[in-house]
Scaffold this active site. Sequence first.
Site, short mmCIF file in Angstrom:
data_model
loop_
_atom_site.label_atom_id
_atom_site.label_comp_id
_atom_site.label_asym_id
_atom_site.label_seq_id
_atom_site.Cartn_x
_atom_site.Cartn_y
_atom_site.Cartn_z
N ARG A 129 8.61 24.22 13.12
CA ARG A 129 9.76 25.04 13.47
C ARG A 129 10.66 24.26 14.42
O ARG A 129 10.35 23.15 14.85
CB ARG A 129 9.31 26.35 14.13
CG ARG A 129 8.60 26.17 15.46
CD ARG A 129 8.28 27.51 16.09
NE ARG A 129 7.72 27.36 17.43
CZ ARG A 129 7.55 28.35 18.28
NH1 ARG A 129 7.88 29.58 17.93
NH2 ARG A 129 7.05 28.14 19.48
N ASP A 137 1.54 20.15 12.43
CA ASP A 137 1.68 21.28 13.36
C ASP A 137 0.36 22.04 13.39
O ASP A 137 -0.40 21.99 12.42
CB ASP A 137 2.81 22.22 12.92
CG ASP A 137 3.46 22.94 14.09
OD1 ASP A 137 2.74 23.64 14.84
OD2 ASP A 137 4.69 22.81 14.27
N ASP A 145 -3.84 18.88 15.71
CA ASP A 145 -3.92 19.07 17.15
C ASP A 145 -3.65 17.72 17.80
O ASP A 145 -4.49 16.82 17.75
CB ASP A 145 -5.31 19.60 17.53
CG ASP A 145 -5.53 19.69 19.03
OD1 ASP A 145 -4.60 19.36 19.81
OD2 ASP A 145 -6.63 20.11 19.44
N VAL A 146 -2.48 17.57 18.40
CA VAL A 146 -2.08 16.25 18.91
C VAL A 146 -2.95 15.77 20.07
O VAL A 146 -2.94 14.57 20.39
CB VAL A 146 -0.60 16.23 19.35
CG1 VAL A 146 0.32 16.51 18.18
CG2 VAL A 146 -0.33 17.21 20.50
N ASN A 188 7.12 14.75 18.64
CA ASN A 188 7.99 15.87 18.96
C ASN A 188 7.23 17.07 19.53
O ASN A 188 7.79 17.84 20.30
CB ASN A 188 8.74 16.30 17.69
CG ASN A 188 9.50 17.58 17.87
OD1 ASN A 188 10.57 17.62 18.47
ND2 ASN A 188 8.96 18.68 17.35
N TYR A 197 5.72 20.63 33.77
CA TYR A 197 6.41 20.15 32.58
C TYR A 197 7.14 18.84 32.87
O TYR A 197 7.05 17.88 32.10
CB TYR A 197 7.41 21.21 32.12
CG TYR A 197 8.18 20.85 30.88
CD1 TYR A 197 7.61 20.98 29.62
CD2 TYR A 197 9.50 20.41 30.96
CE1 TYR A 197 8.32 20.66 28.47
CE2 TYR A 197 10.23 20.09 29.82
CZ TYR A 197 9.63 20.22 28.58
OH TYR A 197 10.35 19.90 27.44
N LYS A 229 6.91 14.95 31.20
CA LYS A 229 8.05 14.31 30.56
C LYS A 229 8.47 13.03 31.29
O LYS A 229 8.93 12.07 30.66
CB LYS A 229 9.22 15.30 30.45
CG LYS A 229 8.94 16.46 29.50
CD LYS A 229 8.58 15.98 28.11
CE LYS A 229 8.50 17.10 27.10
NZ LYS A 229 8.24 16.62 25.73
N THR A 264 16.27 26.35 20.26
CA THR A 264 15.05 26.35 19.44
C THR A 264 14.21 27.57 19.80
O THR A 264 14.38 28.17 20.87
CB THR A 264 14.21 25.09 19.68
OG1 THR A 264 13.68 25.13 21.02
CG2 THR A 264 15.04 23.82 19.50
#
Length: 243
Positions: free
Chosen positions: A17, A38, A61-62, A88, A153, A157, A188
């Site tokens: 998505r 995903d 599952d990253v 992503n 977060y 990043k 998004t």
Amino acid sequence: MAERLEGKVVVITGAGRGQGAAEARLFARAGARVVVTDVREDEGRAVAEELGDQGLYVRHDVSDPASWATVVKEAVHAFGTVSALVNNAALWRTAHVERQRLDEFEALLRVNLLGPFLGIQAVAPVLRAGGGGSIVNISSTAGLVGIPGHAAYGSTKFGLRGLTRSAALDLAGDRIRVNSVHPGAIDTPMVAEAVAGRDWSHVPLGRIGRPEEVGELVLFLCSDASSYITGTEFTVDGGMTAA
């Protein structure tokens, strides 16, 4: 446009998505075959089905090395190789630094930073065997400047920004390019509730960004048109961090 990624195979994480799905569609229109990964199976399969023979969905599952191995194996089995990786997938949570829960901080670290690290390790051998390729890490403006409520977060990043630069140097000799993209507020599902009804007059360009506007930059970085660009940061934020 139609031939910018002709013959390339691109893995896009979190592509069920939002921004990832927009990138998958753009890439397919540009000629790429796209591995949509995903944890959201229904959404991921739906995007891959949209792409027809150019799409492949793999549940992913990253934060799990075994899951990354499966993605690479399935990509090579279906399409013969991997040409580019777009890291992503991400989680977004906000909290004052004193009220940030440890379990949430650890979850953000595992998806937003460990995930791309594992992805680089998993995909680099295939890129090397193919003579090189591109890795694009989707960071954030929260990885460039401090933002209230973003201690966890933002840490992930900022970390992804550092991972990008170091990996770019480690892999340059193999003609593997690694760059980071730093979106600001993008419309998004991940941020929809938080930004609903917000006034965007504080943004120099006066509006929220669209997923496709990030996707076009990511597409460029995965294409041969960016063959002399590595270890670089690109901001897509309507001018918010220009000051």
